[in-house]
Design a protein around this motif. Structure first.
Motif, PDB file in Angstrom:
ATOM      1  N   SER A 214       0.824  -1.207   0.000  1.00 41.51           N
ATOM      2  CA  SER A 214       0.000   0.000   0.000  1.00 41.51           C
ATOM      3  C   SER A 214       0.858   1.258   0.000  1.00 41.51           C
ATOM      4  O   SER A 214       2.041   1.217   0.343  1.00 41.51           O
ATOM      5  CB  SER A 214      -0.922   0.015   1.229  1.00 41.51           C
ATOM      6  OG  SER A 214      -1.734  -1.134   1.267  1.00 41.51           O
ATOM      7  N   ASN A 227      -3.856   3.785  -0.464  1.00 40.46           N
ATOM      8  CA  ASN A 227      -4.294   3.078  -1.670  1.00 40.46           C
ATOM      9  C   ASN A 227      -3.630   1.709  -1.647  1.00 40.46           C
ATOM     10  O   ASN A 227      -2.407   1.608  -1.564  1.00 40.46           O
ATOM     11  CB  ASN A 227      -3.909   3.865  -2.920  1.00 40.46           C
ATOM     12  CG  ASN A 227      -4.487   3.264  -4.177  1.00 40.46           C
ATOM     13  OD1 ASN A 227      -4.050   2.216  -4.619  1.00 40.46           O
ATOM     14  ND2 ASN A 227      -5.464   3.947  -4.762  1.00 40.46           N
ATOM     15  N   VAL A 230      -5.056  -5.350  -3.461  1.00 41.26           N
ATOM     16  CA  VAL A 230      -5.900  -6.368  -2.859  1.00 41.26           C
ATOM     17  C   VAL A 230      -5.967  -7.552  -3.807  1.00 41.26           C
ATOM     18  O   VAL A 230      -6.191  -7.390  -5.002  1.00 41.26           O
ATOM     19  CB  VAL A 230      -7.323  -5.832  -2.569  1.00 41.26           C
ATOM     20  CG1 VAL A 230      -8.238  -6.953  -2.081  1.00 41.26           C
ATOM     21  CG2 VAL A 230      -7.259  -4.722  -1.526  1.00 41.26           C
ATOM     22  N   ARG A 236      -8.312  -1.660  -6.976  1.00 41.93           N
ATOM     23  CA  ARG A 236      -7.656  -1.161  -5.781  1.00 41.93           C
ATOM     24  C   ARG A 236      -8.676  -0.874  -4.681  1.00 41.93           C
ATOM     25  O   ARG A 236      -9.870  -0.704  -4.936  1.00 41.93           O
ATOM     26  CB  ARG A 236      -6.889   0.135  -6.088  1.00 41.93           C
ATOM     27  CG  ARG A 236      -5.946   0.067  -7.261  1.00 41.93           C
ATOM     28  CD  ARG A 236      -4.719  -0.743  -6.992  1.00 41.93           C
ATOM     29  NE  ARG A 236      -3.849  -0.126  -5.983  1.00 41.93           N
ATOM     30  CZ  ARG A 236      -2.645  -0.592  -5.672  1.00 41.93           C
ATOM     31  NH1 ARG A 236      -2.168  -1.674  -6.277  1.00 41.93           N
ATOM     32  NH2 ARG A 236      -1.907   0.007  -4.764  1.00 41.93           N
ATOM     33  N   TYR A 237      -8.174  -0.818  -3.443  1.00 45.06           N
ATOM     34  CA  TYR A 237      -8.972  -0.385  -2.303  1.00 45.06           C
ATOM     35  C   TYR A 237      -8.413   0.935  -1.776  1.00 45.06           C
ATOM     36  O   TYR A 237      -7.197   1.160  -1.799  1.00 45.06           O
ATOM     37  CB  TYR A 237      -8.954  -1.424  -1.191  1.00 45.06           C
ATOM     38  CG  TYR A 237     -10.242  -2.197  -1.055  1.00 45.06           C
ATOM     39  CD1 TYR A 237     -11.157  -1.904  -0.040  1.00 45.06           C
ATOM     40  CD2 TYR A 237     -10.570  -3.196  -1.966  1.00 45.06           C
ATOM     41  CE1 TYR A 237     -12.348  -2.606   0.084  1.00 45.06           C
ATOM     42  CE2 TYR A 237     -11.755  -3.912  -1.848  1.00 45.06           C
ATOM     43  CZ  TYR A 237     -12.640  -3.606  -0.828  1.00 45.06           C
ATOM     44  OH  TYR A 237     -13.818  -4.295  -0.717  1.00 45.06           O
ATOM     45  N   HIS A 239      -8.538   3.599   1.610  1.00 40.46           N
ATOM     46  CA  HIS A 239      -8.843   3.707   3.034  1.00 40.46           C
ATOM     47  C   HIS A 239      -8.605   5.161   3.457  1.00 40.46           C
ATOM     48  O   HIS A 239      -7.558   5.744   3.138  1.00 40.46           O
ATOM     49  CB  HIS A 239      -7.944   2.794   3.858  1.00 40.46           C
ATOM     50  CG  HIS A 239      -7.823   1.401   3.299  1.00 40.46           C
ATOM     51  ND1 HIS A 239      -8.754   0.410   3.550  1.00 40.46           N
ATOM     52  CD2 HIS A 239      -6.887   0.843   2.498  1.00 40.46           C
ATOM     53  CE1 HIS A 239      -8.390  -0.708   2.944  1.00 40.46           C
ATOM     54  NE2 HIS A 239      -7.257  -0.469   2.296  1.00 40.46           N
ATOM     55  N   SER A 250     -13.200   2.320   4.540  1.00 43.26           N
ATOM     56  CA  SER A 250     -12.571   1.599   3.436  1.00 43.26           C
ATOM     57  C   SER A 250     -13.594   1.269   2.358  1.00 43.26           C
ATOM     58  O   SER A 250     -14.739   0.922   2.660  1.00 43.26           O
ATOM     59  CB  SER A 250     -11.929   0.302   3.939  1.00 43.26           C
ATOM     60  OG  SER A 250     -10.981   0.572   4.956  1.00 43.26           O
ATOM     61  N   LYS A 251     -13.156   1.362   1.099  1.00 47.60           N
ATOM     62  CA  LYS A 251     -14.019   0.965  -0.014  1.00 47.60           C
ATOM     63  C   LYS A 251     -13.158   0.660  -1.232  1.00 47.60           C
ATOM     64  O   LYS A 251     -12.035   1.172  -1.372  1.00 47.60           O
ATOM     65  CB  LYS A 251     -15.024   2.058  -0.343  1.00 47.60           C
ATOM     66  CG  LYS A 251     -14.397   3.354  -0.843  1.00 47.60           C
ATOM     67  CD  LYS A 251     -15.465   4.383  -1.193  1.00 47.60           C
ATOM     68  CE  LYS A 251     -14.821   5.670  -1.714  1.00 47.60           C
ATOM     69  NZ  LYS A 251     -15.850   6.673  -2.100  1.00 47.60           N
ATOM     70  N   SER A 252     -13.685  -0.162  -2.111  1.00 45.21           N
ATOM     71  CA  SER A 252     -12.985  -0.445  -3.353  1.00 45.21           C
ATOM     72  C   SER A 252     -13.172   0.729  -4.304  1.00 45.21           C
ATOM     73  O   SER A 252     -14.128   1.498  -4.192  1.00 45.21           O
ATOM     74  CB  SER A 252     -13.501  -1.729  -3.986  1.00 45.21           C
ATOM     75  OG  SER A 252     -14.860  -1.583  -4.360  1.00 45.21           O
ATOM     76  N   ASP A 253     -12.245   0.875  -5.248  1.00 48.36           N
ATOM     77  CA  ASP A 253     -12.343   1.905  -6.279  1.00 48.36           C
ATOM     78  C   ASP A 253     -12.394   1.211  -7.635  1.00 48.36           C
ATOM     79  O   ASP A 253     -11.355   0.859  -8.200  1.00 48.36           O
ATOM     80  CB  ASP A 253     -11.151   2.859  -6.216  1.00 48.36           C
ATOM     81  CG  ASP A 253     -11.302   4.055  -7.151  1.00 48.36           C
ATOM     82  OD1 ASP A 253     -12.110   3.948  -8.101  1.00 48.36           O
ATOM     83  OD2 ASP A 253     -10.627   5.067  -6.945  1.00 48.36           O
TER      84      ASP A 253
END
Length: 363
Positions: A214, A227, A230, A236-237, A239, A250-253
């Motif tokens: 990250s 960033n 994963v 990518r995720y 946070h 946190s969330k995925s992009d």
């Protein structure tokens, strides 16, 4: 100080035509005693010199726990990447002990460069990871002996866990805090930091999930953004923490597709430093399921959205690391052609945006 200017039409046109020049900084085919070079890291020292660091993997291309002889080597450039020094070894243990995964932070207050790496004694403590650092007080010309940070930035119960400092680079916040990411495969992604310019380090004990290798940066409002690579989901995720790492959202992009590979995230400009816009840069192998298509993308809204970006290299490409050159150009150091080459390439903001966004740095 940074100044942003719009160039005349003819200069915008020349920016669109820029041809990329790939400089292969580390090539194992030139060395009979080296199997491969892997895991690039690059920074710009306070005096403007570029420092490119990488693993020198001697008996095989295997990662740390698979090789009894991995060294950390560097090359330096004092002319923004036009020419480079010969390869210099900065970490070299006796056979059986290996150092891997370089990453760097430049303390812009003191000028000190910190180079972090992961260490293992494969003969005496196989599969036990130690986390170490060396530093340079002369812009990368000489380096200190290694210091073991493991007890400062991990927990005793993590001793036998698969843990490592993320390769590439860390960051420094506006208040001077040094920040970096480390991964514990059993206990999650974490941050570690220093509030005294690297004299001591501490763990921020809040697991962040999901996340492998990250990058962390500070946004203009003081939020910390990570960033993350994963495994398995093709993207990518991201946070976000507004309380200096005590809690995270946190969330995925979905816009940042990724094959599960280390990437690079850096700040280009900030309105806090007098620029006209906030600009973040992100580089990765822009594919869902294959390490190809090295791309640099730009965000003008602090990572909420990203441009389509520009392909730097369509072929095989993997880990990458970026830095800003003294004149404002962008330096990218990345693994190329199935790890046979480790290329440095220099691009301009004008080229990345086809002349729509133009930059010139002045003092």
């Amino acid at each position: 100080m940074m100044s942003l200017l719009v160039y005349p039409q003819e200069e915008q046109a020349s920016a669109k035509k820029q041809e990329l020049d790939y400089i292969n900084l580390f090539n194992a085919e030139d060395r009979e005693d080296v199997s491969c070079y892997r895991i690039p890291s690059i920074i710009t020292a306070q005096n403007g010199d570029l420092i490119a660091a990488i693993d020198e993997r001697v008996p095989s291309c295997g990662d740390l726990k698979l090789s009894k002889d991995i060294n950390i080597v560097i090359r330096r450039s004092d002319d923004s990447g036009d020419s480079w020094s010969e390869i210099e070894t900065v970490v070299d243990y006796p056979l059986g002990r290996s150092a891997s995964d370089p990453s760097m932070i430049v303390d812009e207050t003191t000028g000190v460069i910190f180079l972090f790496f992961n260490f293992m004694d494969l003969d005496k403590e196989k599969d036990v990871y130690y986390l170490k650092v060396i530093k340079s007080t002369d812009h990368g010309k000489t380096w200190s002996l290694p210091v073991d940070l493991t007890s400062q930035i991990t927990k005793p119960e993590w001793r036998n866990d698969f843990k490592f400092i993320t390769s590439g680079r860390g960051t420094q916040t506006r208040n001077g805090k040094l920040l970096h990411t480390l991964v514990n495969k059993e206990n999650g992604l974490h941050l570690f930091g220093s509030d005294d310019h690297g004299e001591s380090w501490y763990l921020i004990d809040t697991p962040i999930l999901p996340g492998n290798e990250s990058k962390v940066i500070e946004l203009v409002d003081g939020t910390w953004m990570i960033n993350s690579r994963v495994k398995g989901n093709g993207e990518r995720y991201v946070h976000l923490s507004s309380d200096e790492g005590k809690s995270w959202v946190s969330k995925s992009d979905p816009s940042l597709i990724d094959p599960g590979c280390n990437a690079s995230l850096i700040r280009y400009t900030s309105i806090n430093d007098g620029a006209d816009k906030n600009r973040l840069l992100f580089s990765n192998a822009r594919m869902r399921d294959d390490r190809k298509n090295m791309t640099i993308r730009i965000s003008y809204d602090e990572g909420k959205t990203w441009t389509e970006g520009k392909t730097i290299y369509q072929g095989s490409s993997a880990y990458s690391s970026m830095t800003i050159l003294p004149n404002g150009d962008i330096g990218l150091f990345f693994e190329k052609d199935k790890y046979r080459e480790n290329a440095f390439v220099r691009v301009t903001l004008e080229w990345l945006t086809d002349g729509r966004d133009c930059y010139k740095k002045t003092k």
